[in-house]
Design a protein around this motif. Structure first.
Motif, PDB file in Angstrom:
ATOM      1  N   GLN A 239       5.216  16.708  15.340  1.00  0.00           N
ATOM      2  CA  GLN A 239       4.407  16.717  14.129  1.00  0.00           C
ATOM      3  C   GLN A 239       3.249  15.725  14.217  1.00  0.00           C
ATOM      4  OE1 GLN A 239       4.629  19.042  12.001  1.00  0.00           O
ATOM      5  NE2 GLN A 239       6.488  19.904  12.900  1.00  0.00           N
TER       6      GLN A 239
ATOM      7  N   ASP B   1       3.906  25.261   4.605  1.00  0.00           N
ATOM      8  CA  ASP B   1       5.268  25.278   5.167  1.00  0.00           C
ATOM      9  C   ASP B   1       5.966  23.946   4.924  1.00  0.00           C
ATOM     10  OD1 ASP B   1       5.035  27.831   6.085  1.00  0.00           O
ATOM     11  OD2 ASP B   1       4.597  27.304   8.164  1.00  0.00           O
ATOM     12  N   TRP B   2       5.215  22.862   5.120  1.00  0.00           N
ATOM     13  CA  TRP B   2       5.823  21.542   4.936  1.00  0.00           C
ATOM     14  C   TRP B   2       6.123  21.243   3.467  1.00  0.00           C
ATOM     15  CZ3 TRP B   2       8.740  18.471   7.422  1.00  0.00           C
ATOM     16  CH2 TRP B   2       8.676  18.396   8.817  1.00  0.00           C
TER      17      TRP B   2
ATOM     18  N   TRP C  11       0.207  25.556   7.779  1.00  0.00           N
ATOM     19  CA  TRP C  11       1.051  24.458   8.251  1.00  0.00           C
ATOM     20  C   TRP C  11       1.475  23.548   7.094  1.00  0.00           C
ATOM     21  CZ3 TRP C  11       0.379  19.117   8.160  1.00  0.00           C
ATOM     22  CH2 TRP C  11       1.219  18.365   8.989  1.00  0.00           C
TER      23      TRP C  11
ATOM     24  N   VAL D 217       6.943  23.346   1.242  1.00  0.00           N
ATOM     25  CA  VAL D 217       8.153  24.090   0.889  1.00  0.00           C
ATOM     26  C   VAL D 217       9.394  23.414   1.487  1.00  0.00           C
ATOM     27  CG1 VAL D 217       9.358  26.277   1.218  1.00  0.00           C
ATOM     28  CG2 VAL D 217       6.930  26.272   0.599  1.00  0.00           C
TER      29      VAL D 217
ATOM     30  N   ALA E 263       0.753  17.771  15.798  1.00  0.00           N
ATOM     31  CA  ALA E 263       0.247  18.801  14.880  1.00  0.00           C
ATOM     32  C   ALA E 263      -0.791  18.211  13.925  1.00  0.00           C
ATOM     33  CB  ALA E 263       1.402  19.403  14.087  1.00  0.00           C
TER      34      ALA E 263
ATOM     35  N   TYR F  41      -5.175  27.856   9.291  1.00  0.00           N
ATOM     36  CA  TYR F  41      -3.989  27.275   9.927  1.00  0.00           C
ATOM     37  C   TYR F  41      -3.517  26.016   9.185  1.00  0.00           C
ATOM     38  CZ  TYR F  41      -0.635  25.713  13.360  1.00  0.00           C
ATOM     39  OH  TYR F  41       0.532  25.324  13.963  1.00  0.00           O
TER      40      TYR F  41
END
Lengths: 122, 260, 325
Positions: B45, B155-156, B152, B158, B48, B148
């Motif tokens: 991460q 998603d985090w 990304w 959630v 990322a 993107y």
């Protein structure tokens, strides 16, 4: 003398006994995100090739992580990820019976056949 | 300091103000994200978020370079991206306040990226349609990156909203803290009117729908407080920006006029 | 079929001698496994700790271009750490265990990262000298006998090639700049030169693990051989910068065709390795803090993944039930 041969990592899971990660204390194992193997298609038309591995909590994250870790320099067009524990691998101790029988079947290769040079398009 | 004639042009030219606003948003957010590099919760991460910081830095550079080009053309004084980033003081920065707030924890950081990224997504989508020339080209390139970032960060949001009791509580707190800074993004200032004024209500509605959907998926209650902090676009910032710039601009300020 | 340890060991050494790669599931001597875990994890730790001294300047980079380069470089180091941890994991140790070893101070990492980065020129000096030394150390590692290590290193070496170049370019720019910039450049070289030489490890006659590592082809050149190569390389390159190396004994030796260099302060090396370098404690604390602060994030992601898996399983069993005739 009987020797206990320790085996580690992916490929061992599928054989019914756990791999090296069992060595880690159980607590660690539960806490650590699972390991995933990453396969990358570098160009349309080529196979996906094993690029490496990484840790991720779920498949979506594994794909995103694979993108961030393994395609930073335009290495990829498509990514597959699979949790390492799902890979079944052949046993290196069985390499002899697995692979050597193919050695002497040289008639499977085109170079085995001796044909006149004048024969074209074959 | 920027040369006076450049500052004067900026204060009068809404097109340049708009470019600087977009660029400042990208640069300041990138700066905050880059502070995580080496300190992330897990290597994957860390990498990322640094990717995202690099995308945002790239967007900022494209926009500053374009603004610098326009300034050079209009004033005849050669102007660079670095002058615009490093020689303006707090009052001249036009980023939204939400970009400059400290990172907080990982939850606050991903939530900020989600809230800002979603706004940038709908904005740049519009810019692709309305803008022309260089700005359209920048929007075309940026939208892929931003798509993107939203994916990304959503998603985090959630994962953390619907993760453990602790992560849920932390996300509630982060949402509470950031929420009153979201309205500024959706409230067009003078220099935005000409280009996207008519689209602003659409962007606002699209943003609200997106946020509501993701918050619901994350099991997070939609904040009720609708009092919004404004000022960033006009150069009236939080106390945090001064420190951020002092750090970022240190070398250019201590050793003026040098090439690095 | 039963084989004795001796036979296995002989077969193993034969494979290594024939330059065949050893793969994770192959039999290997326990000491080989342990040596590799130690070496690979140390290397990985060095990449991760190595992010900190350079990360120190990300927010202060003097131009947007330099900022992008530095950010990408530090990110690469995270990637390299990740590749290397993965290679070590194939030997049966988890990344968490390796972190534990690092955080407890049991595992070592390259001592160079315990020095502070005091000026912007340090970014150049680290790229040029530290990465330069690392690359010399690493190129032979692209051919170690252990497959996963070799594959990770191929990737690392490929990505690293821009690191040294950007460092030299950074210093070159300073060397062409103002008097202050030239001073900054020389000062950084002065501070990083000796620690870089130490990166090759103790002198050959005092290097305890070298012999076996050479035999197993985990290592290909001795510490002193690589160090000499480095000195010869840098002593030439520095001429382009118009700077000097802080070593009055540095001199071309016509007979050996190498540069002679002065004595290294091995006491300092020992002290830094033992934890007495200027930044040992800060570096380790920073890593421990990042890991501890991230715990709730990692736990939450695990919990969320489990919830999702449960939901999916439930949904599946429901569809099955409804499909029953």
């Amino acid at each position: 003398m009987r020797l206990i041969i320790q085996k580690y990592l992916y490929g061992d899971y599928g054989d019914g006994h756990a791999g090296g990660l069992e060595k880690a204390s159980n607590q660690d194992q539960q806490k650590e995100w699972p390991l995933w193997e990453v396969f990358i298609r570098s160009k349309q038309g080529l196979d996906h090739k094993h690029a490496g591995s990484l840790h991720a909590a779920d498949a979506i994250m594994a794909l995103e992580n694979a993108r961030d870790v393994y395609t930073r320099r335009n290495e990829g067009m498509s990514i597959w990820v699979v949790e390492s524990k799902h890979i079944h691998a052949s046993d290196p101790d069985a390499a002899a019976e697995f692979f050597e029988p193919a050695n002497d079947k040289i008639y499977r290769h085109p170079s085995f056949y001796d044909l006149p040079d004048s024969l074209k398009h074959m | 300091m920027l040369q006076q004639s450049i500052s004067k042009l900026i204060s009068e030219d809404q097109q340049i103000q708009y470019l600087l606003h977009l660029a400042d948003n990208a640069l300041i957010l990138s700066h905050r994200n880059s502070q995580w590099c080496g300190h992330g919760p897990i290597l994957e991460q860390d990498i990322a978020l640094t990717n995202i910081a690099l995308d945002q830095l790239g967007q900022a550079r494209n926009l500053y370079q374009y603004a610098a080009l326009l300034i050079t053309e209009k004033t005849g004084i050669p102007t660079t991206e670095d002058q615009l980033a490093y020689l303006r003081d707090v009052g001249e920065f036009k980023n939204c306040l939400i970009a400059e707030l400290p990172n907080g924890d990982w939850g606050q950081t991903v939530l900020r990226n989600f809230l800002m990224g979603s706004y940038q997504f709908f904005l740049y989508q519009e810019l692709q349609q309305i803008a022309t020339g260089q700005l359209k080209a920048i929007a075309d390139k940026s939208i892929k990156e931003i798509t993107y970032h939203v994916r990304w960060s959503a998603d985090w949001v959630v994962r953390l909203g619907d993760g453990t009791t602790e992560s849920h509580a932390r996300m509630e707190q982060a949402l509470e803290l950031l929420w009153s800074y979201t309205g500024e993004m959706l409230e067009p200032s003078d220099f935005e009117q000409e280009l996207i004024g008519t689209q602003s209500s659409y962007i606002k509605a699209a943003w609200e729908a997106k946020i509501a959907a993701v918050l619901a998926e994350a099991n997070l209650d939609h904040p009720k407080n609708d009092w919004m902090q404004l000022g960033g676009k006009k150069g009236i910032h939080t106390e945090h920006l001064g420190y951020l710039l002092a750090e970022m601009q240190f070398l250019q300020r201590a050793y003026p006029g040098l090439e690095w | 079929m039963e084989q004795t340890t001796n036979q296995l060991q002989e077969q193993f050494q034969q494979r290594v001698d024939e330059e065949q790669k050893i793969e994770p599931r192959d039999w290997m001597p326990e000491k080989y496994r342990q040596t590799l875990i130690r070496q690979i994890s140390q290397h990985a730790h060095s990449e991760i700790i190595g992010m900190l001294p350079e990360g120190n300047w990300i927010t202060r980079a003097p131009s947007l271009r330099r900022k992008a380069i530095l950010l990408a470089k530090v990110q690469d180091e995270a990637g390299h750490g990740l590749y290397l941890y993965s290679a070590a994991e194939t030997l049966g140790i988890s990344r968490d265990e390796m972190y534990e070893q690092l955080h407890s101070g049991k595992a070592k990492y390259s001592s160079i990262f315990n020095y502070p980065t005091l000026s912007w020129a340090d970014m150049g000096a680290i790229g040029w000298l530290v990465d330069g030394a690392a690359i010399l150390n690493q190129i032979p590692l692209c051919r170690p006998s252990f497959g996963p290590y070799a594959r990770a290193m191929v990737r690392v070496c490929k990505e690293e090639s821009f690191h040294q170049r950007q460092g030299f370019e950074c210093l070159l720019q300073l060397s062409k700049g103002s008097e202050v910039q030239r001073q900054m450049c020389q000062d950084a070289i002065n501070r990083w030169w000796w620690p870089s030489l130490m990166m090759f490890g103790p002198k050959d006659d005092e290097s305890p693990n070298s012999k076996l590592s050479m035999q197993w082809k985990i290592k290909r050149f001795t510490n002193d051989e690589l160090r000499q190569k480095f000195v010869d390389m840098i002593a030439e390159q520095i001429k382009l910068l118009g700077m000097v190396l802080p070593d009055p004994d540095l001199k071309w030796n016509e007979q050996t065709k190498h540069y002679d260099y002065g004595a290294i302060n091995w006491e300092e090396f020992k002290q830094v390795i033992q934890g007495n370098g200027p930044c040992n404690k800060e570096r380790l604390e920073a890593r421990k803090k990042a890991w501890a602060d991230g715990a709730w994030v990692r736990d939450a992601a695990t919990a969320h993944a489990a919830k999702q898996a449960n939901k999916k399983a439930k949904a599946n069993s429901l569809t099955k039930e409804t499909q029953q005739p």
